[in-house]
Design an enzyme around this catalytic site. Sequence first.
Site, PDB file in Angstrom:
ATOM      1  N   CYS A   1     -20.048  25.353  15.329  1.00 33.96           N
ATOM      2  CA  CYS A   1     -18.758  24.916  14.792  1.00 33.96           C
ATOM      3  C   CYS A   1     -18.771  25.172  13.288  1.00 33.96           C
ATOM      4  CB  CYS A   1     -18.540  23.440  15.085  1.00 33.96           C
ATOM      5  SG  CYS A   1     -16.930  22.884  14.511  1.00 33.96           S
TER       6      CYS A   1
ATOM      7  N   HIS B   1     -11.449  29.106  23.759  1.00 33.68           N
ATOM      8  CA  HIS B   1     -10.591  28.983  22.573  1.00 33.68           C
ATOM      9  C   HIS B   1      -9.603  30.152  22.582  1.00 33.68           C
ATOM     10  CE1 HIS B   1     -14.105  26.666  21.251  1.00 33.68           C
ATOM     11  NE2 HIS B   1     -13.400  26.181  20.250  1.00 33.68           N
TER      12      HIS B   1
ATOM     13  N   CYS C   1     -10.603  27.514  11.472  1.00 35.45           N
ATOM     14  CA  CYS C   1     -11.622  27.671  12.518  1.00 35.45           C
ATOM     15  C   CYS C   1     -12.705  28.672  12.090  1.00 35.45           C
ATOM     16  CB  CYS C   1     -11.002  28.104  13.851  1.00 35.45           C
ATOM     17  SG  CYS C   1     -12.167  27.959  15.213  1.00 35.45           S
TER      18      CYS C   1
HETATM   19  O1  PYC Z   1     -14.542  25.675  12.856  1.00 38.19           O
HETATM   20  O2  PYC Z   1     -15.696  26.757  14.369  1.00 38.19           O
HETATM   21  C1  PYC Z   1     -14.880  25.894  14.038  1.00 38.19           C
HETATM   22  C2  PYC Z   1     -14.259  25.072  15.093  1.00 38.19           C
HETATM   23  C3  PYC Z   1     -14.427  25.172  16.444  1.00 38.19           C
HETATM   24  C4  PYC Z   1     -13.645  24.180  17.031  1.00 38.19           C
HETATM   25  C5  PYC Z   1     -13.026  23.483  16.018  1.00 38.19           C
HETATM   26  N1  PYC Z   1     -13.413  24.042  14.836  1.00 38.19           N
END
Ligand code: PYC
Length: 316
Positions: free
Chosen positions: A93, A208, A238
């Site tokens: 993450c 995702h 993300c």
């Molecule tokens: O920042 O990799 C990320 C992430 C994954 C799910 C929520 N944030």
Amino acid sequence: MPATRPATISVIDSHTAGEPTRLVVDGGPVLGDGPLEQRLRRFREEHDHYRRAIVNEPRGSDTVVGALLCRPHRPDCQVGVIFFNNVGYLGMCGHGTIGLIASLAAAGRCEPGPIRIDTPVGPVDARLHEDGRVDVANVRSFRKAQQVSVSAPGLGEIRGDIAWGGNWFFLAQAPAVAIALDNVADLTSLTTRLRRAVNEQGFPEVDHVELFGPPSRAGANSRNFVLCPGGAYDRSPCGTGTSAKLACLAADGELGEGEPWVQESLIGSTFTGRYRWHDRGKGEIVPTITGRAHVTAESVLRIDPDDPFRWGIVAG
Ligand code: PYC
């Protein structure tokens, strides 16, 4: 008064570009000293109620990502971490790693400079800057499939890439709906249907979905909407999704090694990504994501034996 004293879990809460991370620093499940992937298995199989108690309602919400601080197994790492969310566990993450470092720094447990982190999907190198920015050199990232055609009732045909950036993503240009905060409900419904179609069309690993549109901020390259596995959208751009995007841009020759890519999120926050080739022939890159997190709380969660919802509210 309850007959037994409540168990307690000490946490540090932060947000990275708007996306929350809850770091468990004490009182989490005891998982032993094995490799992090083994500890993750034990967490999932024997202690999943801790995950629910920490991130789900009534203490958390669908957007909270949990991070269990662990002793590292790899001798070259300073800390270890296992990430989890409202429905399960995350290999890596990006926003959570930035939140981890900011939280450790706020607790006086990490100084500016490099830090190597043990995760279930491999070691991750990070660097805390004096000004609070954090660089995360993510796991090797790559595109698995290019311009896969996906169709589903009400969606028509949408083409997108399947890529790994520490999690699996389907990445596509946003079709009819603009990437804007006003459209959260429509974007969530669209990406949920899209994920089902992608899963059914031979990519069950994709959990995702990332849609792209034009940026709203000067200096940004693009704005995204990222659907996370549990149905919430990522408030940040993300980190793993930006890594997957960089892998696609590199494979298409649209972004050179070392060049910045400024990814804007739905709420207007940004990460800057860059990559270096790991194996050009195989299309594998090492992405680095830079962002900032802010600590919002240091607290103690109580697991009261008299509370029927002490291990979280479970749907169904
Ligand atoms: O920042 O990799 C990320 C992430 C994954 C799910 C929520 N944030």
